[in-house]
Motif scaffolding. Structure first.
Motif, PDB file in Angstrom:
ATOM      1  N   SER A  20      12.330  -2.109  11.914  1.00 29.77           N
ATOM      2  CA  SER A  20      12.499  -1.033  12.012  1.00 29.77           C
ATOM      3  C   SER A  20      12.850  -0.212  10.845  1.00 29.77           C
ATOM      4  CB  SER A  20      12.848  -0.913  13.531  1.00 29.77           C
ATOM      5  OG  SER A  20      14.286  -0.499  13.485  1.00 29.77           O
ATOM      6  N   SER A  21      14.137  -0.777  10.547  1.00 28.46           N
ATOM      7  CA  SER A  21      14.361  -0.500   8.914  1.00 28.46           C
ATOM      8  C   SER A  21      13.958  -0.592   7.774  1.00 28.46           C
ATOM      9  CB  SER A  21      16.094  -0.552   8.740  1.00 28.46           C
ATOM     10  OG  SER A  21      16.094  -1.910   8.723  1.00 28.46           O
ATOM     11  N   THR A  22      13.155  -2.120   7.565  1.00 26.61           N
ATOM     12  CA  THR A  22      12.241  -2.590   6.883  1.00 26.61           C
ATOM     13  C   THR A  22      10.353  -1.998   6.546  1.00 26.61           C
ATOM     14  OG1 THR A  22      13.538  -4.525   7.107  1.00 26.61           O
ATOM     15  CG2 THR A  22      10.901  -4.356   5.743  1.00 26.61           C
ATOM     16  N   LEU A  23      11.144  -1.911   7.611  1.00 26.51           N
ATOM     17  CA  LEU A  23       9.138  -0.682   7.909  1.00 26.51           C
ATOM     18  C   LEU A  23       9.393   0.544   7.156  1.00 26.51           C
ATOM     19  CD1 LEU A  23       7.425  -2.089  10.903  1.00 26.51           C
ATOM     20  CD2 LEU A  23       6.971  -2.306   8.241  1.00 26.51           C
ATOM     21  N   GLY A  24      10.584   0.710   7.516  1.00 24.83           N
ATOM     22  CA  GLY A  24      11.334   2.678   7.590  1.00 24.83           C
ATOM     23  C   GLY A  24      10.650   2.759   6.132  1.00 24.83           C
ATOM     24  N   TRP A  25      11.584   1.677   5.326  1.00 25.08           N
ATOM     25  CA  TRP A  25      11.779   1.542   3.947  1.00 25.08           C
ATOM     26  C   TRP A  25       9.769   1.750   3.524  1.00 25.08           C
ATOM     27  CZ3 TRP A  25      10.517  -1.732  -0.380  1.00 25.08           C
ATOM     28  CH2 TRP A  25      10.713  -1.488  -1.493  1.00 25.08           C
ATOM     29  N   ALA A  26       9.387   1.036   3.622  1.00 21.59           N
ATOM     30  CA  ALA A  26       7.619   0.463   3.186  1.00 21.59           C
ATOM     31  C   ALA A  26       6.698   1.703   3.329  1.00 21.59           C
ATOM     32  CB  ALA A  26       7.128  -0.580   3.921  1.00 21.59           C
ATOM     33  N   GLY A  27       7.375   2.522   4.528  1.00 24.53           N
ATOM     34  CA  GLY A  27       6.171   3.807   4.514  1.00 24.53           C
ATOM     35  C   GLY A  27       6.615   4.863   4.155  1.00 24.53           C
ATOM     36  N   ASP A  28       7.966   5.087   3.116  1.00 23.91           N
ATOM     37  CA  ASP A  28       7.652   6.751   1.925  1.00 23.91           C
ATOM     38  C   ASP A  28       6.935   5.753   1.137  1.00 23.91           C
ATOM     39  OD1 ASP A  28       9.362   7.244   4.275  1.00 23.91           O
ATOM     40  OD2 ASP A  28      11.381   6.485   3.452  1.00 23.91           O
ATOM     41  N   PRO A  29       6.188   6.957   0.604  1.00 21.14           N
ATOM     42  CA  PRO A  29       5.865   6.137  -0.547  1.00 21.14           C
ATOM     43  C   PRO A  29       6.418   6.430  -2.029  1.00 21.14           C
ATOM     44  CG  PRO A  29       4.369   8.179   0.417  1.00 21.14           C
ATOM     45  CD  PRO A  29       5.342   7.971   1.446  1.00 21.14           C
ATOM     46  N   ILE A  30       5.942   5.327  -2.633  1.00 20.11           N
ATOM     47  CA  ILE A  30       6.948   5.543  -3.863  1.00 20.11           C
ATOM     48  C   ILE A  30       6.131   5.500  -4.918  1.00 20.11           C
ATOM     49  CG2 ILE A  30       8.081   3.484  -5.232  1.00 20.11           C
ATOM     50  CD1 ILE A  30       8.569   2.248  -2.947  1.00 20.11           C
ATOM     51  N   HIS A  46       7.120  -4.962   0.038  1.00 20.98           N
ATOM     52  CA  HIS A  46       6.098  -4.396   0.554  1.00 20.98           C
ATOM     53  C   HIS A  46       6.264  -2.626   0.345  1.00 20.98           C
ATOM     54  CE1 HIS A  46       3.507  -2.914   4.142  1.00 20.98           C
ATOM     55  NE2 HIS A  46       2.646  -3.745   3.853  1.00 20.98           N
ATOM     56  N   VAL A  47       5.445  -1.635  -0.050  1.00 20.73           N
ATOM     57  CA  VAL A  47       5.991  -0.442  -0.649  1.00 20.73           C
ATOM     58  C   VAL A  47       4.093   0.354  -0.208  1.00 20.73           C
ATOM     59  CG1 VAL A  47       7.246  -0.769  -2.247  1.00 20.73           C
ATOM     60  CG2 VAL A  47       4.789  -0.605  -2.856  1.00 20.73           C
ATOM     61  N   THR A  48       5.117   1.661  -0.149  1.00 19.21           N
ATOM     62  CA  THR A  48       3.146   2.595   0.253  1.00 19.21           C
ATOM     63  C   THR A  48       3.849   3.167  -1.003  1.00 19.21           C
ATOM     64  OG1 THR A  48       3.536   2.664   2.391  1.00 19.21           O
ATOM     65  CG2 THR A  48       2.084   4.379   1.674  1.00 19.21           C
ATOM     66  N   VAL A  49       2.362   3.488  -1.908  1.00 19.20           N
ATOM     67  CA  VAL A  49       2.008   4.150  -3.157  1.00 19.20           C
ATOM     68  C   VAL A  49       0.952   5.038  -2.430  1.00 19.20           C
ATOM     69  CG1 VAL A  49       2.504   2.119  -4.738  1.00 19.20           C
ATOM     70  CG2 VAL A  49       0.532   2.507  -4.011  1.00 19.20           C
ATOM     71  N   ARG A  50       0.887   5.996  -3.518  1.00 22.10           N
ATOM     72  CA  ARG A  50      -0.308   6.820  -3.001  1.00 22.10           C
ATOM     73  C   ARG A  50      -1.131   7.369  -4.628  1.00 22.10           C
ATOM     74  NH1 ARG A  50       1.730  11.579   1.014  1.00 22.10           N
ATOM     75  NH2 ARG A  50       1.911   9.983   2.622  1.00 22.10           N
ATOM     76  N   GLY A  51      -2.503   7.277  -4.569  1.00 17.95           N
ATOM     77  CA  GLY A  51      -3.005   7.420  -6.273  1.00 17.95           C
ATOM     78  C   GLY A  51      -4.832   7.931  -5.814  1.00 17.95           C
ATOM     79  N   THR A  52      -4.949   7.685  -6.942  1.00 20.12           N
ATOM     80  CA  THR A  52      -7.167   7.995  -7.322  1.00 20.12           C
ATOM     81  C   THR A  52      -7.693   6.545  -7.672  1.00 20.12           C
ATOM     82  OG1 THR A  52      -6.434  10.275  -7.355  1.00 20.12           O
ATOM     83  CG2 THR A  52      -8.716   9.307  -8.494  1.00 20.12           C
ATOM     84  N   VAL A  53      -8.889   6.211  -6.912  1.00 19.85           N
ATOM     85  CA  VAL A  53      -8.667   4.884  -7.164  1.00 19.85           C
ATOM     86  C   VAL A  53      -9.728   4.999  -8.284  1.00 19.85           C
ATOM     87  CG1 VAL A  53     -10.540   3.319  -6.237  1.00 19.85           C
ATOM     88  CG2 VAL A  53      -8.968   4.445  -4.513  1.00 19.85           C
ATOM     89  N   ARG A  54     -10.159   3.921  -9.259  1.00 18.19           N
ATOM     90  CA  ARG A  54     -10.114   3.892 -11.141  1.00 18.19           C
ATOM     91  C   ARG A  54     -11.101   2.359 -10.581  1.00 18.19           C
ATOM     92  NH1 ARG A  54     -10.887   8.913 -10.761  1.00 18.19           N
ATOM     93  NH2 ARG A  54      -9.977  10.542 -11.814  1.00 18.19           N
TER      94      ARG A  54
END
Length: 152
Positions: A20-30, A46-54
């Motif tokens: 859960s601590s590992t997944l928690g780190w991956a869940g916050d967008p970077i 493992h990370v979570t990122v956000r953006g626009t697809v191109r």
């Protein structure tokens, strides 16, 4: 007998806590820029990122080293402000399938992925299938395992 059961419960609790601590780190967008500024820190994370697809690019089927063919892979760029990160969606291997890309140009998405900074030595997914990179290549790629639309 009770001691073994207690030990198993302890191990399961400890494993769940670590997971859960590992997944928690991956869940916050970077931010993409953070990853591009220091790719060595994020290599194989493992990370979570956000953006626009191109530039969505479906890939031709490719073959793994063990001979299994893979179908339905595609690449796209994810943009956030001035930063751009290459994203690979791996194919489905072992059986022929038809799969269109799950994203279109202009979509706003959240991507859960493993970062590959192959200058450490490694493989990326290129337009010709898997490609081994050299230390001189400054390629950073996210290998997606989940893509969700951002509803605004």
């Amino acid at each position: 007998m009770i001691c073994r059961a207690t030990h198993r419960l302890y191990c399961l609790t400890l494993s769940a806590s670590i997971l859960s601590s590992t997944l928690g780190w991956a869940g916050d967008p970077i931010s993409l820029q953070q990853i591009l500024d220091e790719p060595k820190i994020y290599h194989l994370r493992h990370v979570t990122v956000r953006g626009t697809v191109r530039d969505v690019q479906p890939l031709a089927p490719y073959t793994l080293a063990n001979g299994d063919p893979c179908y339905g892979a595609y690449l796209f760029r994810l943009e956030e402000d001035e930063a751009t990160l290459s994203v690979a969606v791996l194919g489905i291997c072992g059986k022929p399938v038809v799969r269109d890309p799950e994203v279109e140009d202009g979509d706003r998405v959240e991507v859960s992925a493993t970062i590959q900074a192959p200058s450490h030595g490694g493989t990326i997914l290129s337009f010709k299938g898997p490609k081994t990179t050299t230390e001189e290549e400054a390629v950073v790629q996210a290998v997606a395992d989940r893509i969700l639309p951002i509803v605004e």
